[in-house]
Design a protein around this motif. Sequence first.
Motif, short mmCIF file in Angstrom:
data_model
loop_
_atom_site.label_atom_id
_atom_site.label_comp_id
_atom_site.label_asym_id
_atom_site.label_seq_id
_atom_site.Cartn_x
_atom_site.Cartn_y
_atom_site.Cartn_z
N ALA A 141 32.36 56.67 50.56
CA ALA A 141 30.75 56.77 50.39
C ALA A 141 30.33 57.73 49.25
O ALA A 141 29.33 57.30 48.60
N GLY A 142 31.04 58.83 49.32
CA GLY A 142 30.71 59.72 47.93
C GLY A 142 30.97 58.91 46.75
O GLY A 142 30.15 59.07 45.76
N ALA A 143 32.03 58.29 46.57
CA ALA A 143 32.67 57.74 45.21
C ALA A 143 31.59 56.71 44.93
O ALA A 143 31.17 56.35 43.87
N SER A 144 31.22 55.85 46.04
CA SER A 144 30.15 54.66 45.54
C SER A 144 28.84 55.40 45.50
O SER A 144 28.10 54.69 44.25
N ARG A 145 28.30 56.45 45.63
CA ARG A 145 27.28 56.98 45.19
C ARG A 145 27.33 57.62 43.73
O ARG A 145 26.49 57.41 42.86
N ARG A 146 28.34 58.05 43.55
CA ARG A 146 28.80 58.85 42.01
C ARG A 146 28.84 57.47 41.16
O ARG A 146 28.16 57.48 39.85
N LEU A 147 29.41 56.29 41.61
CA LEU A 147 29.57 55.23 40.68
C LEU A 147 28.36 54.39 40.57
O LEU A 147 28.42 53.33 39.84
N ASN A 148 27.44 54.58 41.68
CA ASN A 148 26.24 53.73 41.89
C ASN A 148 26.54 52.43 42.26
O ASN A 148 26.01 51.24 41.77
N ASP A 149 27.70 52.44 42.96
CA ASP A 149 28.26 50.73 43.64
C ASP A 149 28.25 50.92 44.89
O ASP A 149 29.21 51.22 45.50
N ARG A 150 26.93 50.65 45.39
CA ARG A 150 26.70 51.06 46.90
C ARG A 150 27.54 49.93 47.78
O ARG A 150 27.24 48.78 47.56
N GLN A 151 28.29 50.54 48.74
CA GLN A 151 28.85 49.57 49.83
C GLN A 151 28.37 49.83 51.29
O GLN A 151 27.85 51.05 51.51
N SER A 152 28.55 49.04 52.16
CA SER A 152 28.11 49.02 53.49
C SER A 152 29.12 49.87 54.06
O SER A 152 30.05 49.64 54.42
N VAL A 153 28.71 51.15 54.36
CA VAL A 153 29.63 52.06 54.98
C VAL A 153 30.22 51.73 56.33
O VAL A 153 31.37 51.77 56.71
N ALA A 154 29.35 50.92 57.15
CA ALA A 154 29.93 50.51 58.58
C ALA A 154 31.00 49.42 58.20
O ALA A 154 31.72 49.24 59.20
N LEU A 155 31.08 48.78 57.32
CA LEU A 155 31.92 47.74 57.06
C LEU A 155 33.26 48.37 56.21
O LEU A 155 34.35 47.64 56.24
N LEU A 156 33.22 49.38 55.78
CA LEU A 156 34.35 49.98 55.09
C LEU A 156 35.66 49.95 55.91
O LEU A 156 36.82 49.64 55.41
N PRO A 157 35.83 50.44 57.01
CA PRO A 157 36.95 50.43 57.87
C PRO A 157 37.63 48.98 57.99
O PRO A 157 38.87 48.71 57.95
N VAL A 158 36.69 47.95 58.03
CA VAL A 158 37.15 46.74 58.20
C VAL A 158 37.73 46.15 57.04
O VAL A 158 38.60 45.54 56.99
N LEU A 159 36.72 46.21 55.84
CA LEU A 159 37.29 46.01 54.41
C LEU A 159 38.58 46.78 54.17
O LEU A 159 39.39 46.15 53.40
N ASP A 160 38.84 48.07 54.53
CA ASP A 160 39.85 48.65 53.97
C ASP A 160 41.09 48.02 54.94
O ASP A 160 42.36 47.67 54.15
N ALA A 161 41.12 47.59 56.01
CA ALA A 161 42.18 47.03 56.92
C ALA A 161 42.56 45.66 56.09
O ALA A 161 43.65 45.47 55.81
N THR A 162 41.37 45.21 56.06
CA THR A 162 41.55 43.28 55.18
C THR A 162 42.33 43.81 53.73
O THR A 162 43.16 42.89 53.53
N TYR A 163 41.82 44.58 53.21
CA TYR A 163 42.54 44.77 51.70
C TYR A 163 43.96 45.07 51.77
O TYR A 163 44.69 44.43 50.97
#
Length: 368
Positions: free
Chosen positions: A325-347
């Motif tokens: 979440a901190g990286a997405s703020r610094r890079l201005n590439d906003r991600q859905s924090v709630a979906l991050l665990p699901v996306l991480d496992a899928t990736y």
Amino acid sequence: MLLATVVVQLAYMAYYFWPFAAKRSPDAEPAPTHEQQHPVSVIVAARNALEHLRHLMPILLTQEYAEFEIILVDDRSDDDTGLYAQQLTQYYPNVRLVTVGSTPEGLAPKKYALTLGIKVARYPYLLFTDADCVPTTNQWLRHMARGFGSGADIVLGYGPYDEAPGLLNKLVRYETLLTGLQYLSFAERGNPYMGVGRNLAYTKATFLATKGFASHIRSLSGDDDLLVQDAVALGKRAAVVTHPAAQSVSEAPASWSQWWRQKRRHMSAGSKYRATDKARIGTFMLANGLFYLTTLGALFFSPVDWVPLAIAWFVRTSAILATYAGASRRLNDRQSVALLPVLDATYFLAYFLLTASLVLYRKPSRWK
């Protein structure tokens, strides 16, 4: 095993990722005095990219920078890409056209096209983007060129993808964020290993020092990361630029098959990385993959001790949520924090399958 994978991931978070994610990009605008010292040649290789260039060129032509040129390399196009580029050269004196009629047998087409563009570049500082990318602002060139002000030979930028509906888009954007977090944070720690061709700069002297793409000219991938590999091996220094105004945005792959082919092409270059980079990146990726595999093993093949399993998951998930979440703020590439665990496992499941496919089936992919 589960504990070991969590410890390894936390070590990467603490040493590489969190210091990067917690840092803020400077708000100050680059000083115009530096522009006189760093005239830039912007190089774009394009094949059958007429519609893309119609979106890209207006923002390139309006970049606020003291001295720059735009070199369009028409790589064997059979649409009106060359005609459009030729018309631009008639109206804008800083636009130049290089036409590639054919590629010598056995050479990677894009690398050959870029080489011809670099060869005619007037200026010692080179900035690259792809035809299907669009800088976010007319300050893109100014911010990227600012990276040379520290004496760097290479400037690493970030290139996010446009947001769109659907799981594939979310996964692609998550993967781009994770990849960006890796190569940018490693570079800030003094271990640069790659860049992305849609937002990358280096000096012409660096290109000549590496003998261009000579070490991998027959490999279809690696016009960006393998060039950085060769340059770093020669002691060249890299700077990181993360300001939102210094980014170049692309359209994400529209289908799973397109994304799969793209990832296979990109990952195939990894086999040519230096051993230290392979170990550094591979350890992190392996730790993430084994985290999920050992969890599945604990659930299905052994009695489950739920308390330590839950603690390991809570600690690891909390760490990646905060860091990503901190990286997405610094890079201005906003991600859905709630979906991050699901996306991480899928990736990481997809990454495992991609790795297996590269080992078992090595059919090359050509660039469009």
